[in-house]
Design a protein around this motif. Structure first.
Motif, PDB file in Angstrom:
ATOM      1  N   ARG A  44       9.163   7.447   0.364  1.00  0.00           N
ATOM      2  CA  ARG A  44       8.060   6.646   0.907  1.00  0.00           C
ATOM      3  C   ARG A  44       8.570   5.471   1.735  1.00  0.00           C
ATOM      4  O   ARG A  44       8.063   5.202   2.831  1.00  0.00           O
ATOM      5  CB  ARG A  44       7.188   6.123  -0.238  1.00  0.00           C
ATOM      6  CG  ARG A  44       6.222   7.148  -0.809  1.00  0.00           C
ATOM      7  CD  ARG A  44       5.410   6.556  -1.946  1.00  0.00           C
ATOM      8  NE  ARG A  44       4.425   7.513  -2.446  1.00  0.00           N
ATOM      9  CZ  ARG A  44       3.704   7.322  -3.541  1.00  0.00           C
ATOM     10  NH1 ARG A  44       3.866   6.213  -4.257  1.00  0.00           N
ATOM     11  NH2 ARG A  44       2.819   8.226  -3.918  1.00  0.00           N
ATOM     12  N   CYS A  45       9.568   4.779   1.227  1.00  0.00           N
ATOM     13  CA  CYS A  45      10.103   3.629   1.947  1.00  0.00           C
ATOM     14  C   CYS A  45      10.694   4.037   3.293  1.00  0.00           C
ATOM     15  O   CYS A  45      10.429   3.419   4.324  1.00  0.00           O
ATOM     16  CB  CYS A  45      11.151   2.928   1.094  1.00  0.00           C
ATOM     17  SG  CYS A  45      11.890   1.500   1.901  1.00  0.00           S
ATOM     18  N   THR A  46      11.473   5.099   3.281  1.00  0.00           N
ATOM     19  CA  THR A  46      12.127   5.550   4.516  1.00  0.00           C
ATOM     20  C   THR A  46      11.114   6.095   5.518  1.00  0.00           C
ATOM     21  O   THR A  46      11.146   5.757   6.705  1.00  0.00           O
ATOM     22  CB  THR A  46      13.174   6.631   4.196  1.00  0.00           C
ATOM     23  OG1 THR A  46      14.106   6.129   3.231  1.00  0.00           O
ATOM     24  CG2 THR A  46      13.925   7.050   5.448  1.00  0.00           C
ATOM     25  N   LEU A  47      10.203   6.925   5.032  1.00  0.00           N
ATOM     26  CA  LEU A  47       9.292   7.652   5.916  1.00  0.00           C
ATOM     27  C   LEU A  47       8.184   6.768   6.475  1.00  0.00           C
ATOM     28  O   LEU A  47       7.850   6.861   7.662  1.00  0.00           O
ATOM     29  CB  LEU A  47       8.687   8.837   5.156  1.00  0.00           C
ATOM     30  CG  LEU A  47       7.794   9.794   5.949  1.00  0.00           C
ATOM     31  CD1 LEU A  47       8.583  10.472   7.065  1.00  0.00           C
ATOM     32  CD2 LEU A  47       7.191  10.837   5.014  1.00  0.00           C
ATOM     33  N   TYR A  48       7.605   5.911   5.653  1.00  0.00           N
ATOM     34  CA  TYR A  48       6.430   5.145   6.060  1.00  0.00           C
ATOM     35  C   TYR A  48       6.751   3.750   6.590  1.00  0.00           C
ATOM     36  O   TYR A  48       5.972   3.182   7.352  1.00  0.00           O
ATOM     37  CB  TYR A  48       5.471   4.990   4.880  1.00  0.00           C
ATOM     38  CG  TYR A  48       4.736   6.236   4.493  1.00  0.00           C
ATOM     39  CD1 TYR A  48       3.505   6.572   5.063  1.00  0.00           C
ATOM     40  CD2 TYR A  48       5.267   7.098   3.542  1.00  0.00           C
ATOM     41  CE1 TYR A  48       2.817   7.717   4.693  1.00  0.00           C
ATOM     42  CE2 TYR A  48       4.593   8.254   3.160  1.00  0.00           C
ATOM     43  CZ  TYR A  48       3.366   8.559   3.740  1.00  0.00           C
ATOM     44  OH  TYR A  48       2.692   9.702   3.371  1.00  0.00           O
ATOM     45  N   ILE A  49       7.886   3.183   6.179  1.00  0.00           N
ATOM     46  CA  ILE A  49       8.187   1.802   6.565  1.00  0.00           C
ATOM     47  C   ILE A  49       9.310   1.732   7.590  1.00  0.00           C
ATOM     48  O   ILE A  49       9.134   1.226   8.702  1.00  0.00           O
ATOM     49  CB  ILE A  49       8.553   0.960   5.323  1.00  0.00           C
ATOM     50  CG1 ILE A  49       7.394   0.944   4.324  1.00  0.00           C
ATOM     51  CG2 ILE A  49       8.917  -0.469   5.727  1.00  0.00           C
ATOM     52  CD1 ILE A  49       7.734   0.297   2.983  1.00  0.00           C
ATOM     53  N   VAL A  89      -0.923  11.284   9.324  1.00  0.00           N
ATOM     54  CA  VAL A  89       0.164  11.916  10.086  1.00  0.00           C
ATOM     55  C   VAL A  89       1.369  12.200   9.197  1.00  0.00           C
ATOM     56  O   VAL A  89       1.941  13.298   9.241  1.00  0.00           O
ATOM     57  CB  VAL A  89       0.584  10.997  11.258  1.00  0.00           C
ATOM     58  CG1 VAL A  89       1.785  11.589  11.994  1.00  0.00           C
ATOM     59  CG2 VAL A  89      -0.580  10.793  12.211  1.00  0.00           C
ATOM     60  N   LEU A  90       1.741  11.224   8.376  1.00  0.00           N
ATOM     61  CA  LEU A  90       2.977  11.351   7.607  1.00  0.00           C
ATOM     62  C   LEU A  90       2.779  11.939   6.214  1.00  0.00           C
ATOM     63  O   LEU A  90       3.760  12.338   5.576  1.00  0.00           O
ATOM     64  CB  LEU A  90       3.652   9.976   7.484  1.00  0.00           C
ATOM     65  CG  LEU A  90       4.117   9.347   8.802  1.00  0.00           C
ATOM     66  CD1 LEU A  90       4.733   7.984   8.566  1.00  0.00           C
ATOM     67  CD2 LEU A  90       5.097  10.255   9.524  1.00  0.00           C
ATOM     68  N   GLY A  91       1.539  11.997   5.743  1.00  0.00           N
ATOM     69  CA  GLY A  91       1.284  12.581   4.429  1.00  0.00           C
ATOM     70  C   GLY A  91       1.802  14.002   4.289  1.00  0.00           C
ATOM     71  O   GLY A  91       2.516  14.327   3.320  1.00  0.00           O
ATOM     72  N   PRO A  92       1.474  14.899   5.240  1.00  0.00           N
ATOM     73  CA  PRO A  92       2.010  16.271   5.154  1.00  0.00           C
ATOM     74  C   PRO A  92       3.531  16.319   5.214  1.00  0.00           C
ATOM     75  O   PRO A  92       4.153  17.161   4.564  1.00  0.00           O
ATOM     76  CB  PRO A  92       1.389  16.957   6.381  1.00  0.00           C
ATOM     77  CG  PRO A  92       0.158  16.164   6.685  1.00  0.00           C
ATOM     78  CD  PRO A  92       0.498  14.750   6.326  1.00  0.00           C
ATOM     79  N   VAL A  93       4.145  15.401   5.986  1.00  0.00           N
ATOM     80  CA  VAL A  93       5.607  15.356   6.064  1.00  0.00           C
ATOM     81  C   VAL A  93       6.190  14.967   4.706  1.00  0.00           C
ATOM     82  O   VAL A  93       7.170  15.560   4.242  1.00  0.00           O
ATOM     83  CB  VAL A  93       6.067  14.358   7.152  1.00  0.00           C
ATOM     84  CG1 VAL A  93       7.588  14.304   7.205  1.00  0.00           C
ATOM     85  CG2 VAL A  93       5.490  14.732   8.508  1.00  0.00           C
ATOM     86  N   GLU A  94       5.577  13.974   4.063  1.00  0.00           N
ATOM     87  CA  GLU A  94       6.040  13.543   2.745  1.00  0.00           C
ATOM     88  C   GLU A  94       5.971  14.687   1.741  1.00  0.00           C
ATOM     89  O   GLU A  94       6.939  14.959   1.020  1.00  0.00           O
ATOM     90  CB  GLU A  94       5.195  12.370   2.258  1.00  0.00           C
ATOM     91  CG  GLU A  94       5.595  11.866   0.876  1.00  0.00           C
ATOM     92  CD  GLU A  94       4.640  10.833   0.332  1.00  0.00           C
ATOM     93  OE1 GLU A  94       4.879  10.344  -0.802  1.00  0.00           O
ATOM     94  OE2 GLU A  94       3.625  10.532   0.997  1.00  0.00           O
ATOM     95  N   LYS A 153       0.820  -1.208   0.000  1.00  0.00           N
ATOM     96  CA  LYS A 153       0.000   0.000   0.000  1.00  0.00           C
ATOM     97  C   LYS A 153       0.855   1.260   0.000  1.00  0.00           C
ATOM     98  O   LYS A 153       0.585   2.218  -0.733  1.00  0.00           O
ATOM     99  CB  LYS A 153      -0.921   0.010   1.223  1.00  0.00           C
ATOM    100  CG  LYS A 153      -2.038  -1.027   1.186  1.00  0.00           C
ATOM    101  CD  LYS A 153      -2.923  -0.912   2.416  1.00  0.00           C
ATOM    102  CE  LYS A 153      -4.100  -1.882   2.355  1.00  0.00           C
ATOM    103  NZ  LYS A 153      -4.964  -1.760   3.556  1.00  0.00           N
ATOM    104  N   VAL A 154       1.903   1.255   0.813  1.00  0.00           N
ATOM    105  CA  VAL A 154       2.773   2.436   0.906  1.00  0.00           C
ATOM    106  C   VAL A 154       3.448   2.728  -0.425  1.00  0.00           C
ATOM    107  O   VAL A 154       3.393   3.849  -0.946  1.00  0.00           O
ATOM    108  CB  VAL A 154       3.839   2.228   2.012  1.00  0.00           C
ATOM    109  CG1 VAL A 154       4.933   3.292   1.908  1.00  0.00           C
ATOM    110  CG2 VAL A 154       3.194   2.282   3.387  1.00  0.00           C
ATOM    111  N   CYS A 198      -2.857   4.570   3.915  1.00  0.00           N
ATOM    112  CA  CYS A 198      -2.568   3.559   4.929  1.00  0.00           C
ATOM    113  C   CYS A 198      -2.786   4.159   6.316  1.00  0.00           C
ATOM    114  O   CYS A 198      -3.192   5.313   6.457  1.00  0.00           O
ATOM    115  CB  CYS A 198      -1.142   3.030   4.781  1.00  0.00           C
ATOM    116  SG  CYS A 198       0.128   4.286   4.918  1.00  0.00           S
ATOM    117  N   ILE A 199      -2.493   3.391   7.332  1.00  0.00           N
ATOM    118  CA  ILE A 199      -2.842   3.760   8.695  1.00  0.00           C
ATOM    119  C   ILE A 199      -2.148   5.040   9.183  1.00  0.00           C
ATOM    120  O   ILE A 199      -2.647   5.745  10.042  1.00  0.00           O
ATOM    121  CB  ILE A 199      -2.528   2.577   9.653  1.00  0.00           C
ATOM    122  CG1 ILE A 199      -3.136   2.821  11.032  1.00  0.00           C
ATOM    123  CG2 ILE A 199      -1.024   2.348   9.757  1.00  0.00           C
ATOM    124  CD1 ILE A 199      -3.057   1.602  11.942  1.00  0.00           C
TER     125      ILE A 199
END
Length: 607
Positions: free
Chosen positions: A174-179, A39-44, A27-28, A34-35
């Motif tokens: 995406r990989c670093t921030l979300y996973i 929270v992390l969307g604005p950071v991305e 999904k990421v 995703c869950i």
């Protein structure tokens, strides 16, 4: 039975966590909600804006490859400079100097390539700054680079007459921030609570409960009588001249918890301390041992399920079965490897069995992690070499000949038994393409994979992807064994000494990083040659993978027919395992015959 239950429990926990994690990673990387998106969307989006990244850009395979290689080259140069200039950089309470040019080159190559081979002992070589800013950062971005290239390949395999294969910068973020970051943040807090240090204050010196003595050459004197007041040391009534009395010990304290989390999760493996995960500061409790052991493989296993979900989402019929088939091929290889190591180590050796001085019911306990038991050590040894992780909680140099052969062979196969995060799966897909081609020749059909024809360009890249590791290992170790100076780095002569050299280059060639623990590789030639091997086997397969992605993306999908070879059934799983083993056996059997196999026959008295 206790050991068997432990093996089953460890494997069960691993698979149970990997399945939902694989779905989450899919999904990421596919840009779904995703869950943690809220929270992390604005950071991305803020990162894209700050770095002027256009997330909507769909790169050609050439631009994607150039971005990946340039990013890793930049990281290599930056880390090299940090290590060379360590002595003048901050966060160095130990006052450690910069590294030699060859050790700095080797270490920079090692951590940039996700290998984390260490020709040094971290607590006496690297500062807090080098550990935290140099090595830990590379642990994150090298792992993220491997996962990014995997998704480039997924887009290439499923795209229909498309020009682009995705955006490297977006995949990396995406990989670093979300996973990676969320999992490491939580696990670092758990490790700290369990007793793993996380500090920049530097080493502590504490008084020993009892003083110890050493002679002028530094050899420990276990039977010495010590008079601290007069500074005299006597053995059997005779005074030892120039003896040294030690009354304090040093506690190596670093920002360890944060590095331990990522070294395990990203299949990096390089520890802060020389004893790695056998040291109580990096692995203090049974809970940390379990978490770190699961982290060895959890992302690599989860990516098999991510692959199946992502290709199914892009219109591949039976896509989830494709991912499961690759998982089963890897899983069966891992299970057999674990069984062989478990049996060999539990049976110990004839010498232990015949002299009557050792309780052989415990098996071969030499070099094992006595706090957690043999099953945990054996599982760790197999999983860390399956995963191209390289961290250890036991010394592989002390394993039985065949018990030590299996971790070596797992690396020689090209880190495809789950392997490193991202790179292990795209390496196995290279073997899948090769298997499809061979099976196509057998039935007289043009080979196809996921509805696309496999043609000469893809085959050349797939062969390069599969053979890069054997070429690097055999050429590197062959040259090393011809040089007289290599013998000076060995801890053992004969067949076991050859195993030490072969293991070192296999570790570098598999981007693994583990060591036999009896080989001193910190020499100009060994540091340089091993560093070059690590760079070759990381970036040559990465390049081949992106070329395959670009070539496949431009193809149209052909209709499935009655003669189409299924790549998701039991027969194909068998063929895939067979091809992996044949290439490994043909490439390495002569070298293994002179090393661990010869040592095994000597052990049985068959030489």
């Amino acid at each position: 039975m206790n050991a068997v239950l432990q093996y089953v429990l460890y494997v069960g926990i691993l698979v149970a966590i990997s399945v939902p994690l694989g779905i989450y990673m899919s999904k990421v990387m596919d840009g779904e909600t995703c869950i943690v998106s809220r929270v992390l969307g604005p950071v991305e989006r803020g990162i894209y804006k700050l770095l002027r990244i256009d997330p909507n850009e769909n790169m050609s395979w050439k631009k994607y490859l150039a971005a990946a290689l340039f990013f890793n080259l930049f990281g290599f140069v930056l880390l090299l400079l940090i290590l060379l200039c360590q002595g003048v950089l901050p966060w160095n309470p130990q006052g450690l100097p910069g590294l030699s040019w060859h050790l700095a080159f080797n270490t920079a190559a090692s951590f940039t390539t996700n290998t984390n081979w260490q020709a040094y002992s971290g607590e006496v070589t690297l500062s807090n700054f080098s550990q935290a800013i140099g090595l830990t950062v590379q642990n994150f971005v090298s792992a993220a680079s491997g996962i990014a290239v995997l998704w480039c390949l997924i887009r290439g395999l499923t795209g229909i007459k498309k020009y682009g294969v995705g955006n490297f910068w977006q995949d990396l973020v995406r990989c670093t921030l979300y996973i990676l970051l969320p999992i490491c943040l939580v696990s670092t807090l758990v490790f700290t609570q369990q007793g793993v240090p996380q500090t920049l204050s530097g080493n502590r010196y504490v008084d020993l409960v009892e003083p110890i003595a050493a002679d002028a050459e530094g050899n420990y004197l276990p039977d010495a009588e010590i008079d601290v007041g007069t500074g005299t040391v006597t053995v059997d009534g005779e005074t030892v001249e120039d003896a040294k009395i030690v009354t304090k010990q040093v506690l190596p304290l670093y920002p360890q918890a944060s590095q331990v989390s990522m070294k395990q999760l990203g299949t990096n493996g390089g520890g802060v301390l020389g004893n790695n995960s056998a040291h109580p500061y990096e692995n203090p409790t049974i809970l940390t041992n379990l978490i770190e052991m699961v982290f060895l493989l959890v992302i690599a296993v989860g990516l098999c399920f991510s692959f199946g979900r992502s290709i199914a989402k892009r219109g591949i019929s039976g896509g989830k079965k494709e991912g499961f088939a690759i998982f089963m091929a890897m899983f069966l290889l891992m299970a057999v490897a674990l069984w062989i190591v478990a049996v060999q180590e539990q049976n110990a050796t004839p010498v232990l069995a015949h002299n009557g001085l050792v309780d052989t019911t415990l098996g071969n306990m030499e070099g094992k992690e006595t706090r957690f038991g043999m099953a945990a050590s054996n599982t760790w040894a197999v999983w860390t070499t399956c995963a191209s992780n390289g961290s250890v909680n036991s010394m592989h140099d002390s394993y039985t000949p065949l018990g030590g052969l299996i971790p070596m062979l797992l690396m020689m196969l090209g880190e495809v038994v789950f392997g490193g995060v991202g790179c292990g799966l795209y390496g196995m897909i290279g073997f899948v393409i090769l298997t499809v081609f061979i099976a196509g020749l057998m039935v007289g059909r043009t080979p196809e994979y996921l509805g696309k024809k496999i043609e000469p360009r893809e085959m050349r890249m797939a062969v390069l992807l599969c053979l890069a590791t054997p070429i690097a290992i055999l050429v590197g170790s062959g040259i090393a064994t011809l040089l007289p100076g290599t013998a000076d780095s060995l801890n053992n002569p004969g067949a076991h000494g050859l195993s030490e050299v072969l293991y070192a280059y296999s570790s570098a060639g598999g981007n693994n990083g583990s060591a036999f623990a009896g080989f001193n590789a910190n020499t100009p030639f060994l540091n340089t040659s091993i560093g070059l091997v690590m760079l070759f086997v990381r970036f040559v397969p990465m390049t081949a993978t992106v070329v395959i992605a670009g070539s496949m993306a431009a193809k149209k999908r052909v209709a499935e027919s009655a003669g189409t070879l299924s790549t998701s059934n039991a027969m194909f799983v068998f063929l895939l395992i067979l091809i992996v083993l044949i290439i490994g056996a043909l490439s390495f059997f002569p070298a293994l015959s002179l090393g661990p196999i010869a040592e095994f026959t000597q052990m049985l008295g068959l030489h």
